[in-house]
Design an enzyme around this catalytic site. Structure first.
Site, mmCIF file in Angstrom:
data_model
loop_
_atom_site.group_PDB
_atom_site.id
_atom_site.type_symbol
_atom_site.label_atom_id
_atom_site.label_comp_id
_atom_site.label_asym_id
_atom_site.label_seq_id
_atom_site.Cartn_x
_atom_site.Cartn_y
_atom_site.Cartn_z
ATOM 1 N N ARG A 116 11.864 -3.078 60.525
ATOM 2 C CA ARG A 116 10.702 -2.338 60.037
ATOM 3 C C ARG A 116 9.573 -3.306 59.684
ATOM 4 N NH1 ARG A 116 8.070 2.486 60.253
ATOM 5 N NH2 ARG A 116 7.657 3.453 58.240
ATOM 6 N N THR A 132 6.622 7.526 68.406
ATOM 7 C CA THR A 132 7.957 6.912 68.317
ATOM 8 C C THR A 132 8.768 7.155 69.587
ATOM 9 O OG1 THR A 132 7.846 7.288 65.928
ATOM 10 C CG2 THR A 132 9.969 6.673 66.799
ATOM 11 N N GLU A 141 4.092 4.060 65.043
ATOM 12 C CA GLU A 141 3.682 5.154 64.167
ATOM 13 C C GLU A 141 2.901 6.215 64.929
ATOM 14 O OE1 GLU A 141 1.380 7.000 62.297
ATOM 15 O OE2 GLU A 141 2.855 7.701 60.852
ATOM 16 N N GLU A 187 1.718 1.250 60.946
ATOM 17 C CA GLU A 187 2.823 1.682 60.095
ATOM 18 C C GLU A 187 2.503 1.663 58.605
ATOM 19 O OE1 GLU A 187 5.339 3.147 61.102
ATOM 20 O OE2 GLU A 187 5.850 2.465 63.115
ATOM 21 N N ASP A 237 2.306 4.782 56.576
ATOM 22 C CA ASP A 237 3.514 5.489 56.139
ATOM 23 C C ASP A 237 3.761 5.303 54.646
ATOM 24 O OD1 ASP A 237 4.083 6.592 58.568
ATOM 25 O OD2 ASP A 237 5.777 5.301 59.035
ATOM 26 N N SER A 250 10.394 5.206 56.166
ATOM 27 C CA SER A 250 10.421 5.799 57.499
ATOM 28 C C SER A 250 11.296 7.045 57.486
ATOM 29 C CB SER A 250 10.986 4.777 58.499
ATOM 30 O OG SER A 250 11.244 5.372 59.754
ATOM 31 N N SER A 251 11.195 7.825 58.559
ATOM 32 C CA SER A 251 12.104 8.958 58.767
ATOM 33 C C SER A 251 12.984 8.767 59.987
ATOM 34 C CB SER A 251 11.306 10.257 58.921
ATOM 35 O OG SER A 251 10.609 10.554 57.747
ATOM 36 N N GLY A 291 9.342 11.697 66.358
ATOM 37 C CA GLY A 291 8.800 12.922 65.784
ATOM 38 C C GLY A 291 8.309 12.828 64.357
ATOM 39 N N GLY A 292 8.003 11.616 63.845
ATOM 40 C CA GLY A 292 7.551 11.516 62.465
ATOM 41 C C GLY A 292 8.614 12.026 61.509
#
Length: 585
Positions: free
Chosen positions: A116, A405, A425, A442, A445, A469-470, A491-492
C-alpha cells in the site's frame, strides 16, 4: 412451500423472533434470474494443472506463459501486473499499490504482502482542508501532486519474489516489455474511459499519450506503443526495485508531484528511497464450515467481509433465493452494521490500535446480528462497542473510494495460489503520467476531516501512514484446511459487498464461480441500499422501500475474478462486466 427455520442455532428470544419473521418473507422469491441481465453469457473455464484469471487477455497470456515455463504463482503475478500497467493503465500499475495473499501449499501457509502507498514525511492531517476550513471538493484534491502516495507495487512484488519466485526476476518483465515496444490494441473499456475523462487531457504527458493531436481519444483497436514504459521496465528488470525508488525514475516522479501550479505534493526522493513493503499476518475467520482468510489492516476489506459473513452465519441464507427481497434485505442489513464499525475503527494498524479481535469476536457478532429486523430496515446503523475499543477515536470516516482497481487470481501447478488486488485509486489516478506510467491518487483514501467533535479520526492523514483501503483479496479453505477457492474484485468500497456476494453464492447457494460472479450486485455501505442498474434487482425497489430502505439504482461495475477447486483441477470465472478472462492448462 414448506416453512423453513432459518437460524442455524438458538440464541436469545430476540433472535428467535427475527427468525420467525424471516420465514414470513422467505417465500418472496420474485422469480429473479440468478445472473444479472444484459451481461455476456459466460461459462466456467476448467484447467487440470494451473490457472490465471485477470482483467485483460494479454495479461492472462503473460501469466500462463510464466507458469508453463516453470514459474510460481508469484512469478505469474508479476508478469500479469506488468502487462496490466500497460494495457489497463486506468486501473492499476507500477505507479500505485497492491495487496497480495499468497498460499504455499507444501506448508499450508498463508502470507500477506502489503504494498500500500504511504503518505510522504511532510504530510499533515489537514492537507485536504481548504482555505475556508472545509474539506476540499474531491477532484480538487485528486488532480495534481497532493493526492499522490509513495508507490508500493514494485517493492512488494520484489519481496514476494525473493520468498517465492522460481524464475529469474528479469524474465518476468519480458511480455510487458515486448508489448510496450510492439504495441497493443486499445480495448473498448480503455477507449470509453479516455473519451469521457475531463481531467486526463489537462495534463501534458497524459494528453500526449492518450489522445491524438486533434484531441480525439485513442480508438478501439488502435495499436499503442509505450516506449517510455519499456525503458522503465528494462531498468527495473535489470536493477530490481531500487531502479524505480532511486535514481532518474525517482527524480522524475518527485519533479512531477511537486510541479503542479495549484495542487503540488510534498513527496521527496527520500520518501521513495525509504519505502518498505511489509509482510503481515492474514486475518481469518469462519463461515459455515469454511475458513476464509483476507488482507489485514491497512485494508479494511478482510475484516469487514468477515464481519458481514460472521453476522450472516447466524442465519440460514441458503434458504433464501438469490435475487429475492429477503436475501437483499438481510445481506444489506448485515453490511450496514459492518460498515458502521469499519468507518469508526479501522485504519493503518501501525498508527491506530484498532479493535480487530473484538470486531470479529463471535459473541460480539451475535449481538450485532440481533439488531437486524427481517421486516424493517434499520436505516443507518450505529457502530458497536467491541472489546478493545479505543475511546479516543470517535470520528466516523466517510472517505470516498472510487471504483477503479484491478484484481487477479492465480493457481500454479504445485497448488500455490495468489489473490492480488492492485490500484491507483480513481480511474487514471492523479492523471499525472511519468515515464510512461500513471501516478496514483491514493492519499484521497484518507479522511479529509482529521477530527470530529474534537477527537481524531482513525483514518486521518499522518506522515508515513497508509490510507485505509477496501481491497479484499480472499482465500477460502475447507474444514480440512485445503484451499478450495480464491476471489477478489475492484470497485472502491463496494469491493467488500462484491466479494461477500460471491462467497455467499459459492458456499450458501452452491453456485459455480462464474454463476456467483454473474449474480447481480447489491448491498449497503451504511447508506442507501444499492441495486445494480440494468439487473433483475431493479424490480425490488418497491418492496425494499416498503421495508424502510432508501434505494439507489446505479452502475455496479465489479471486476470479480476467482478460481475454485473442482474434482479434476480448477474452475475459473471472470466478471462479464469487464474485459477479463480465465485461462489455464
Amino acid at each position: 412451500m414448506k416453512t423453513r427455520f432459518l437460524f442455524l442455532k438458538p440464541f436469545s428470544l430476540a433472535i428467535l423472533i427475527i427468525s420467525l419473521s424471516l420465514t414470513a418473507v422467505a417465500d418472496d422469491l420474485n422469480h429473479a434470474p440468478e445472473a444479472a441481465t444484459g451481461l455476456q453469457k459466460r461459462h466456467d473455464v476448467f484447467a487440470k494443472h494451473a490457472m490465471v484469471v485477470a482483467a485483460n487477455p494479454l495479461a492472462v497470456d503473460a501469466g500462463i506463459q510464466m507458469l508453463k515455463r516453470g514459474g510460481s504463482a508469484v512469478d505469474a503475478a508479476i508478469a500479469v501486473h506488468m502487462v496490466l500497467t500497460l494495457v489497463e493503465p486506468q486501473s492499476s500499475g507500477i505507479g500505485g499499490g497492491a495487496f497480495m495473499l499468497y498460499y504455499q501449499k507444501n506448508q499450508a501457509k498463508v502470507e500477506t504482502f502489503d504494498g500500500r502507498e504511504t503518505a510522504p514525511a511532510a504530510a499533515t492531517p489537514d492537507m485536504f482542508i481548504g482555505e475556508n476550513d472545509m474539506p476540499l471538493p474531491f477532484y480538487d484534491a485528486v488532480i495534481g501532486g497532493k493526492s499522490v502516495g509513495v508507490p508500493g507495487d514494485l517493492r512488494m512484488l520484489e519481496m514476494a519474489h525473493k520468498r517465492h519466485g522460481k524464475l529469474p526476476w528479469a524474465t518476468l518483465f519480458g511480455p510487458a516489455i515486448a508489448l510496450s515496444e510492439k504495441g497493443f490494441a486499445v480495448s473498448p473499456r480503455l477507449h470509453a474511459l479516455i473519451a469521457r475523462d475531463k481531467y486526463l487531457p489537462l495534463q501534458t504527458a497524459s494528453r500526449e499519450y492518450f489522445y491524438h493531436a486533434d484531441g480525439s481519444p485513442l480508438k478501439i483497436g488502435e495499436n499503442r506503443k509505450n516506449l517510455q514504459l519499456a525503458r522503465v521496465l528494462r531498468k527495473v528488470a535489470k536493477g530490481g526495485a531500487n531502479a524505480f525508488y532511486t535514481g532518474k525514475i525517482a527524480k522524475d516522479i518527485v519533479a512531477t508531484v511537486q510541479a503542479h501550479p495549484t495542487n503540488a505534493g510534498q513527496m521527496t526522493e527520500a520518501d521513495l528511497a525509504n519505502y518498505k513493503a511489509k509482510v503481515r499476518t492474514a486475518v481469518c475467520g469462519s463461515y459455515r464450515s469454511y475458513k476464509l482468510c483476507g488482507m489485514p489492516l491497512p485494508s479494511s476489506g478482510g475484516i469487514t467481509a468477515l464481519q458481514i459473513l460472521g453476522i450472516l452465519d447466524q442465519f440460514d441464507v441458503a434458504a433464501l433465493r438469490p435475487g429475492s427481497t429477503a436475501a437483499v434485505h438481510l445481506i444489506s442489513e448485515a453490511e450496514r452494521l459492518a460498515f458502521a464499525d469499519r468507518n469508526q475503527y479501522l485504519a493503518d494498524s501501525d498508527f491506530v490500535n484498532a479493535p480487530v479481535a473484538g470486531l470479529l469476536d463471535k459473541a460480539y457478532l451475535t449481538k450485532r446480528a440481533a439488531l437486524i429486523s427481517l421486516d424493517q430496515s434499520m436505516g443507518k446503523a450505529e457502530p458497536g462497542t467491541p472489546s478493545g475499543t479505543v475511546s479516543s477515536v470517535l470520528g466516523q470516516d466517510n472517505a470516498l473510494e472510487l471504483p477503479s482497481t484491478s484484481h487477479f487470481s492465480i493457481v500454479d501447478k504445485w497448488g500455490n495460489a495468489v489473490s492480488m488486488t492492485a490500484s491507483i485509486e480513481d480511474a487514471f489516478g492523479s492523471r499525472h503520467m511519468v515515464d510512461g506510467f500513471l501516478l496514483n491518487n491514493e492519499l484521497t483514501d484518507f479522511s479529509f476531516n482529521p477530527e470530529e467533535e474534537g477527537k481524531p479520526v482513525a483514518n486521518r492523514v499522518e506522515p508515513g501512514k497508509r490510507p485505509r483501503s477496501s481491497m479484499a483479496p480472499t482465500l477460502i479453505f475447507d474444514n480440512q484446511n485445503n484451499l478450495v477457492g480464491l476471489v477478489g474484485s475492484p470497485g472502491g468500497s463496494s469491493i467488500i459487498g462484491y466479494v461477500v456476494k460471491t462467497i455467499i453464492g459459492i458456499i450458501d447457494w452452491k453456485l459455480t464461480m462464474q454463476q456467483a460472479i454473474d449474480l447481480p450486485n447489491f448491498g449497503s455501505r451504511n447508506g442507501p441500499t444499492e441495486l445494480e442498474k440494468g439487473s433483475s434487482l431493479e424490480m425490488l425497489q418497491l418492496p425494499l422501500q416498503a421495508m424502510g430502505h432508501t434505494v439507489k439504482v446505479s452502475e455496479a461495475n465489479s471486476g470479480l475474478h476467482g478460481i475454485v477447486r473442482v474434482k479434476n483441477g480448477w474452475a475459473g470465472g471472470a466478471d462479464p462486466r469487464r474485459e477479463g478472462v480465465a485461462r489455464g492448462y
